[in-house]
Design an enzyme around this catalytic site. Structure first.
Site, PDB file in Angstrom:
ATOM      1  N   LYS A   1      35.951   0.859  13.751  1.00 37.02           N
ATOM      2  CA  LYS A   1      36.620  -0.438  13.598  1.00 37.02           C
ATOM      3  C   LYS A   1      36.261  -1.331  14.774  1.00 37.02           C
ATOM      4  O   LYS A   1      36.303  -0.882  15.923  1.00 37.02           O
ATOM      5  CB  LYS A   1      38.147  -0.238  13.575  1.00 37.02           C
ATOM      6  CG  LYS A   1      38.669   0.501  12.349  1.00 37.02           C
ATOM      7  CD  LYS A   1      38.788  -0.427  11.165  1.00 37.02           C
ATOM      8  CE  LYS A   1      39.558   0.175  10.016  1.00 37.02           C
ATOM      9  NZ  LYS A   1      40.978   0.217  10.179  1.00 37.02           N
TER      10      LYS A   1
ATOM     11  N   ARG B   1      42.844   1.370  -5.810  1.00 32.35           N
ATOM     12  CA  ARG B   1      42.891   2.683  -5.183  1.00 32.35           C
ATOM     13  C   ARG B   1      44.279   3.320  -5.320  1.00 32.35           C
ATOM     14  O   ARG B   1      44.406   4.508  -5.556  1.00 32.35           O
ATOM     15  CB  ARG B   1      42.528   2.541  -3.703  1.00 32.35           C
ATOM     16  CG  ARG B   1      42.618   3.813  -2.940  1.00 32.35           C
ATOM     17  CD  ARG B   1      42.117   3.624  -1.520  1.00 32.35           C
ATOM     18  NE  ARG B   1      42.162   4.877  -0.839  1.00 32.35           N
ATOM     19  CZ  ARG B   1      43.259   5.405  -0.324  1.00 32.35           C
ATOM     20  NH1 ARG B   1      44.391   4.759  -0.402  1.00 32.35           N
ATOM     21  NH2 ARG B   1      43.224   6.567   0.267  1.00 32.35           N
TER      22      ARG B   1
ATOM     23  N   CYS C   1      75.337  -1.745  18.459  1.00 33.98           N
ATOM     24  CA  CYS C   1      74.473  -2.085  17.323  1.00 33.98           C
ATOM     25  C   CYS C   1      74.676  -3.552  16.925  1.00 33.98           C
ATOM     26  O   CYS C   1      75.809  -3.972  16.684  1.00 33.98           O
ATOM     27  CB  CYS C   1      74.796  -1.167  16.155  1.00 33.98           C
ATOM     28  SG  CYS C   1      73.970  -1.654  14.632  1.00 33.98           S
TER      29      CYS C   1
ATOM     30  N   CYS D   1      71.682   3.571  16.302  1.00 36.68           N
ATOM     31  CA  CYS D   1      73.056   3.316  15.897  1.00 36.68           C
ATOM     32  C   CYS D   1      73.503   4.571  15.151  1.00 36.68           C
ATOM     33  O   CYS D   1      72.899   4.935  14.149  1.00 36.68           O
ATOM     34  CB  CYS D   1      73.110   2.092  14.981  1.00 36.68           C
ATOM     35  SG  CYS D   1      74.639   2.005  14.042  1.00 36.68           S
TER      36      CYS D   1
ATOM     37  N   TYR E   1      29.519   1.308  -3.275  1.00 38.91           N
ATOM     38  CA  TYR E   1      28.951   2.228  -2.292  1.00 38.91           C
ATOM     39  C   TYR E   1      29.223   3.708  -2.538  1.00 38.91           C
ATOM     40  O   TYR E   1      28.886   4.542  -1.722  1.00 38.91           O
ATOM     41  CB  TYR E   1      29.444   1.853  -0.896  1.00 38.91           C
ATOM     42  CG  TYR E   1      30.945   1.618  -0.824  1.00 38.91           C
ATOM     43  CD1 TYR E   1      31.845   2.658  -1.017  1.00 38.91           C
ATOM     44  CD2 TYR E   1      31.454   0.343  -0.590  1.00 38.91           C
ATOM     45  CE1 TYR E   1      33.206   2.454  -0.977  1.00 38.91           C
ATOM     46  CE2 TYR E   1      32.825   0.122  -0.540  1.00 38.91           C
ATOM     47  CZ  TYR E   1      33.695   1.178  -0.736  1.00 38.91           C
ATOM     48  OH  TYR E   1      35.044   0.967  -0.703  1.00 38.91           O
TER      49      TYR E   1
HETATM   50  S1  IVH Z   1      33.343   4.814   1.876  1.00 36.04           S
HETATM   51  C1  IVH Z   1      35.132   8.696   1.526  1.00 36.04           C
HETATM   52  N1  IVH Z   1      31.973   2.632   2.463  1.00 36.04           N
HETATM   53  O1  IVH Z   1      37.190   1.064   3.861  1.00 36.04           O
HETATM   54  C2  IVH Z   1      34.536   7.392   1.223  1.00 36.04           C
HETATM   55  N2  IVH Z   1      34.345   2.497   2.373  1.00 36.04           N
HETATM   56  O2  IVH Z   1      38.869   2.556   5.747  1.00 36.04           O
HETATM   57  C3  IVH Z   1      35.520   6.304   1.327  1.00 36.04           C
HETATM   58  N3  IVH Z   1      35.247   0.272   2.775  1.00 36.04           N
HETATM   59  O3  IVH Z   1      38.977   2.933   1.474  1.00 36.04           O
HETATM   60  C4  IVH Z   1      35.002   4.971   1.332  1.00 36.04           C
HETATM   61  N4  IVH Z   1      33.328  -0.741   3.076  1.00 36.04           N
HETATM   62  O4  IVH Z   1      38.138   0.584   0.840  1.00 36.04           O
HETATM   63  C5  IVH Z   1      33.193   3.172   2.278  1.00 36.04           C
HETATM   64  N5  IVH Z   1      30.673   0.777   2.941  1.00 36.04           N
HETATM   65  C6  IVH Z   1      31.867   1.314   2.746  1.00 36.04           C
HETATM   66  C7  IVH Z   1      33.058   0.560   2.838  1.00 36.04           C
HETATM   67  C8  IVH Z   1      34.293   1.200   2.643  1.00 36.04           C
HETATM   68  C9  IVH Z   1      34.634  -0.886   3.024  1.00 36.04           C
HETATM   69  C10 IVH Z   1      36.711   0.452   2.688  1.00 36.04           C
HETATM   70  C11 IVH Z   1      37.190   1.320   1.547  1.00 36.04           C
HETATM   71  C12 IVH Z   1      37.871   2.500   2.198  1.00 36.04           C
HETATM   72  C13 IVH Z   1      38.244   1.934   3.526  1.00 36.04           C
HETATM   73  C14 IVH Z   1      38.401   3.048   4.545  1.00 36.04           C
END
Ligand code: IVH
Length: 676
Positions: A318, A142, A413, A431, A230
């Site tokens: 999350k 990425r 410091c 500092c 995905y």
């Molecule tokens: S969609 C705009 N789908 O999570 C679309 N991301 O926190 C962007 N990730 O950068 C990603 N599983 O690396 C998508 N089912 C999923 C995912 C997923 C893991 C990761 C991905 C993204 C990050 C964002």
């Protein structure tokens, strides 16, 4: 050369050629042509020859690609469509707030239900795979979302990644997904590393990341990585109407697609899935760290668009932070590059589920310490939420040792002894000794060379401190005056390493302006603001001459940032730094993207071997001038620029009646489009 040397050199050349050929067959063509044992024997013979006759060793020898050879970077890969990152939600009300924003933006009534696709969020590393004419041509990380690193050979070792796509796939497509490691594989690798005395990995994600960044794809192969896919990025057509259809399309093309995704008719259904997720997580052989919630209709996704690099149409829920209990051994105070003093708790190592080990946690500042009343010797609850640095949640007061005392930040410091200042109303103590404090100086240089800044490989913490201690540098700009002879007398420095460091410094001169702006370490100027400044001002001099109002006129830049920038450029130390950079020829320029939109609405395809620039640079140029660069020819293509030996794309252009330009004609056109 003696006869013996000539014979050795000839044999080495032959071995190198055969090994390189074998690598290509194995990794790029996926058709091993020799047995592993034969490969190993040739490698041993070559290593042996190169050791006996060092004068015949070459930099590009396959022996240099394994293990201890200095790490060379991967080449940059520009994503055709940027890879977005997601905003976070940590609880139900934040998920509902997201749904509310989606509806408001689309002008929908609060009572109307929006359909979502909810997917498990795999805890791995995002990659983008480019298929041209239905064959995998490149794979990249990425990176910053716009440009990542090309890791094609490594991705080819991931057996579940399709090498070719079926006939119904478009000519060009970027397929995005996540590379991860299973729990079983993680356990196997760590056990193996323990027996060989190598450092073990803290979690599967780190192990997968290490695997992808190997220069020797055989090492990647040994990690047995896997992937789930995905999303799609740039493509030459045929995007399905919904995210769920897109997942099924990817599955039909042979991509591994996560089983547990759910089409949710309303946000209530999404919340029900989120509630179920922890029990699904228990059953999975790999880590997930949440749920990604996406507006299902692609047309609505397009209407919603994104803010910066974050889409409005998706959010990542999350899982709650993982907590653990440990004891504070000590509290140390670190001095950052802007002089900010940060207290850090050193704790007894604690494993937070699923598998990361924590030994330090930030305490932010005195106010935070007071609020939580954290003291040395305390037993504390510690947590790591998302990707953030571990933090102390609370103190277990019942276990506080009797003699403990409140912690007070030092008044001077710890690095230079200067009296600390803490302006009225601010939480952070600083500092003020900007130019003389060794800690600030070191942090500034470390920031300058860091990956997101000038990205100078081979200059880690220790090396930078060594250079500062030896008086060889005072700031980042001094690096450019270093010569190999200056490095050779240093401890743990060899000829080859010194050359590599000098090369890496030299190579960093070509970094784009935005990175240099970020590298300067101006307070409040992070990567994003640096991008904005680079795009707006185009060169360091223009930025330096900008007034507060010039700066504040830039979208997203407010008075605090503007003032900080002007103050930075007003200092005599900055003058000195910029003068040294200019003397060294570090003066990147950005073409102001806003200058021209002359090529808006035009699509270009570059094909064949270009001689005036690389294809990537030419495509970048098209985008800077408002046009689109594509990898495949269709009737929507405006121009095909044909270099030498152009093949099927040129034929296709002719069949479709698309205008074909020579490279010279394209250059003339781009100069024209730039000129006013
Ligand atoms: S969609 C705009 N789908 O999570 C679309 N991301 O926190 C962007 N990730 O950068 C990603 N599983 O690396 C998508 N089912 C999923 C995912 C997923 C893991 C990761 C991905 C993204 C990050 C964002």
């Amino acid at each position: 050369m003696s006869e013996e040397q000539i014979a050795a050199s000839n044999r080495a050349a032959e071995l190198r050629e055969r090994l390189i050929r074998a690598n290509i067959d194995y990794f790029s063509l996926d058709k091993p042509t020799i047995a592993d044992s034969e490969y190993d024997a040739m490698m041993r013979e070559l290593t042996d020859l190169e050791q006996r006759f060092p004068e015949i060793a070459t930099d590009d020898s396959p022996t240099q690609r394994v293990g201890t050879a200095p790490v060379r970077g991967f080449s940059p890969h520009t994503h055709r469509v940027p890879m977005l990152s997601l905003g976070n939600a940590f609880n139900e009300s934040e998920i509902r707030a997201f749904d509310g924003r989606v509806k408001r933006f689309l002008g929908l009534d609060a009572g109307v239900a929006v359909e979502y696709c909810a997917e498990l969020k795999i805890d791995g590393l995002a990659v983008s795979l480019t298929y041209q004419d239905r064959a995998l041509v490149t794979a990249a990380t990425r990176g910053d979302g716009g440009t990542g690193e090309e890791i094609t050979a490594n991705i080819r070792t991931v057996s579940s990644v399709p090498r070719t796509l079926p006939a119904d796939a478009p000519d060009f497509i970027e397929v995005r997904g996540e590379i991860y490691m299973t729990h079983a594989e993680f356990a196997r690798i760590n056990a193996e590393r323990e027996t060989t005395g190598e450092a073990t990995f803290a979690n599967p994600r780190n192990a997968a990341a290490g695997g992808l960044r190997q220069l020797d794809p055989r090492v990647t192969a040994s990690r047995n990585l896997a992937g789930f896919f995905y999303a799609i990025g740039g493509n030459s057509g045929g995007v399905p109407a919904t995210q769920t259809a897109l997942l099924e399309m990817l599955r039909s093309w042979g991509f591994p697609v996560i089983r547990d995704y759910r089409l949710c008719k309303s946000i209530d259904k999404v919340i029900a899935f989120v509630d179920e997720a922890p029990s699904i997580k228990e059953t999975l052989p790999f880590d997930i760290d949440g749920i990604v919630i996406k507006v299902n209709a692609i047309a609505l996704q397009n209407d919603l668009g994104s803010v910066g690099r974050t889409p409005r149409w998706a959010i990542a829920y999350k899982f709650p932070a993982q907590q653990g209990r440990t004891r504070i051994i000590d509290i140390i105070v670190q001095v950052g590059r802007t002089g900010a003093l940060t207290p850090v708790a050193l704790v007894e190592p604690v494993v937070l589920p699923p598998s990361s080990t924590v030994q330090r946690a930030t305490l932010h500042n005195q106010d935070e310490i007071d609020r939580k009343d954290v003291r040395i010797g305390d037993t504390v609850l510690i947590q790591k939420a998302g990707d953030v640095i571990p933090e102390i949640v609370s103190v277990v007061l019942s276990e506080r040792p009797e003699a403990s005392e409140p912690f007070r930040m030092p008044e001077s410091c710890p690095a230079c002894g200067e009296a600390v200042v803490r302006p009225e109303g601010e939480a952070v103590a600083r500092c003020p000794n900007k130019s003389g404090c060794p800690a600030q100086q070191a942090q500034r240089v470390l920031h300058f060379v860091s990956r997101a800044a000038m990205d100078i490989e081979g200059l880690g913490d220790e090396r930078v401190l060594q250079l500062l201690d030896a008086g060889l540098i005072r700031d980042g700009a001094d690096l450019y005056a270093l010569k190999k002879e200056n490095l050779l007398p240093l401890d743990r420095m060899g000829d080859k390493l010194a050359s590599n460091i000098i090369d890496a410094i030299e190579g960093s001169k070509r970094r784009p302006l935005s990175r240099l702006v970020y590298a300067l370490g101006i307070r409040h100027v992070g990567e994003h603001v640096a991008d904005l400044l680079a795009a707006q001002f185009g060169g360091i001099d223009a930025l330096r001459n900008a007034t507060i109002s010039d700066l504040a006129n830039v979208h997203e830049i407010g008075p605090a940032i503007s003032e900080s920038i002007v103050a930075f450029f007003a200092s005599s130390e900055t003058d000195e730094l910029l003068r040294k950079l200019a003397d060294a020829g570090v003066d990147p320029r950005t073409v102001n993207v806003a200058v021209s939109n002359k090529l808006a609405g035009q699509t270009f395809v570059f094909t064949g071997a270009l001689k005036l620039s690389t294809r990537e640079a030419a495509e970048q140029r098209v985008r800077e001038l408002g046009g689109r660069a594509s990898g495949s020819v269709s009737k929507l293509t405006s121009f095909v620029v044909a270099g030498e030996n152009a093949g099927s794309k040129l034929d296709k252009a002719r069949t479709l009646g698309v205008r074909v330009l020579t490279e010279e004609e394209w250059q003339a056109m781009s100069v024209d489009a730039t000129s006013d």
